[in-house]
Design a protein around this motif. Structure first.
Motif, PDB file in Angstrom:
ATOM      1  N   TYR A  37       0.865  -1.167   0.000  1.00 35.24           N
ATOM      2  CA  TYR A  37       0.000   0.000   0.000  1.00 35.24           C
ATOM      3  C   TYR A  37       0.914   1.233   0.000  1.00 35.24           C
ATOM      4  O   TYR A  37       2.106   1.128   0.291  1.00 35.24           O
ATOM      5  CB  TYR A  37      -0.862   0.049   1.264  1.00 35.24           C
ATOM      6  N   GLN A  39       0.743   5.660   1.070  1.00 40.74           N
ATOM      7  CA  GLN A  39      -0.012   6.791   1.588  1.00 40.74           C
ATOM      8  C   GLN A  39       0.763   8.061   1.324  1.00 40.74           C
ATOM      9  O   GLN A  39       1.853   8.263   1.882  1.00 40.74           O
ATOM     10  CB  GLN A  39      -0.285   6.630   3.085  1.00 40.74           C
ATOM     11  N   LYS A  43      -3.452  12.148   1.992  1.00 37.88           N
ATOM     12  CA  LYS A  43      -4.314  11.200   1.294  1.00 37.88           C
ATOM     13  C   LYS A  43      -4.460   9.921   2.102  1.00 37.88           C
ATOM     14  O   LYS A  43      -3.678   9.641   3.004  1.00 37.88           O
ATOM     15  CB  LYS A  43      -3.755  10.891  -0.098  1.00 37.88           C
ATOM     16  N   GLU A  44      -5.453   9.138   1.757  1.00 39.25           N
ATOM     17  CA  GLU A  44      -5.667   7.870   2.427  1.00 39.25           C
ATOM     18  C   GLU A  44      -4.711   6.812   1.887  1.00 39.25           C
ATOM     19  O   GLU A  44      -4.234   6.891   0.760  1.00 39.25           O
ATOM     20  CB  GLU A  44      -7.113   7.403   2.229  1.00 39.25           C
ATOM     21  N   ARG A  45      -4.468   5.821   2.724  1.00 37.48           N
ATOM     22  CA  ARG A  45      -3.640   4.692   2.297  1.00 37.48           C
ATOM     23  C   ARG A  45      -4.411   3.867   1.285  1.00 37.48           C
ATOM     24  O   ARG A  45      -5.595   3.566   1.477  1.00 37.48           O
ATOM     25  CB  ARG A  45      -3.282   3.833   3.511  1.00 37.48           C
ATOM     26  N   GLY A  46      -3.741   3.478   0.200  1.00 35.89           N
ATOM     27  CA  GLY A  46      -4.402   2.710  -0.841  1.00 35.89           C
ATOM     28  C   GLY A  46      -3.539   1.588  -1.363  1.00 35.89           C
ATOM     29  O   GLY A  46      -2.305   1.699  -1.377  1.00 35.89           O
TER      30      GLY A  46
END
Length: 120
Positions: A37, A39, A43-46
């Motif tokens: 992942y 981040q 921003k959000e972790r993706g």
């Protein structure tokens, strides 16, 4: 206890390449899947890349064709090769793994994160 240890982050110029590594250790019975992942600031972790122990892979659209994930089941390790890096790839990259431990339960484990900065 299971630990994931990452390495390989750093500063790289746009268009450059970098390799990340993550090794799992501890009371591991088997590993079902591993991945990465990221981040970015604010921003959000993706999820960006995922691989099963059998070698099946999935990538986020933003990294397809530029990043390559691989797994070494014998070493309980996952790797991410980052090519053609862009400034927007700047982020903290986190390794994760779905691991079955000796009590035969499966848990998700995370690495501590490694910073990749793409800048000239």
């Amino acid at each position: 206890q299971v630990q994931l240890l990452e390495s390989g982050g750093g500063l790289v110029q746009p268009g450059g390449s970098l390799g990340l590594s993550c090794a799992a250790s501890g009371s591991i019975f088997s590993i079902r899947a591993m991945g990465w992942y990221r981040q970015a600031p604010g921003k959000e972790r993706g999820l960006i890349a995922h691989i099963t122990s059998g070698g099946s892979t999935n990538y986020a659209d933003s990294v397809k064709g530029r990043f390559t994930i691989s797994i070494d089941n014998a070493k309980n390790a996952v790797y991410l090769q980052l090519n053609s890096l862009k400034p927007e790839d700047t982020a903290v990259y986190y390794c994760y793994a779905d691991i079955t431990v000796w009590d035969k339960n499966t848990y998700a484990y995370w690495g501590q994160g490694t910073l990749v900065t793409v800048s000239s």
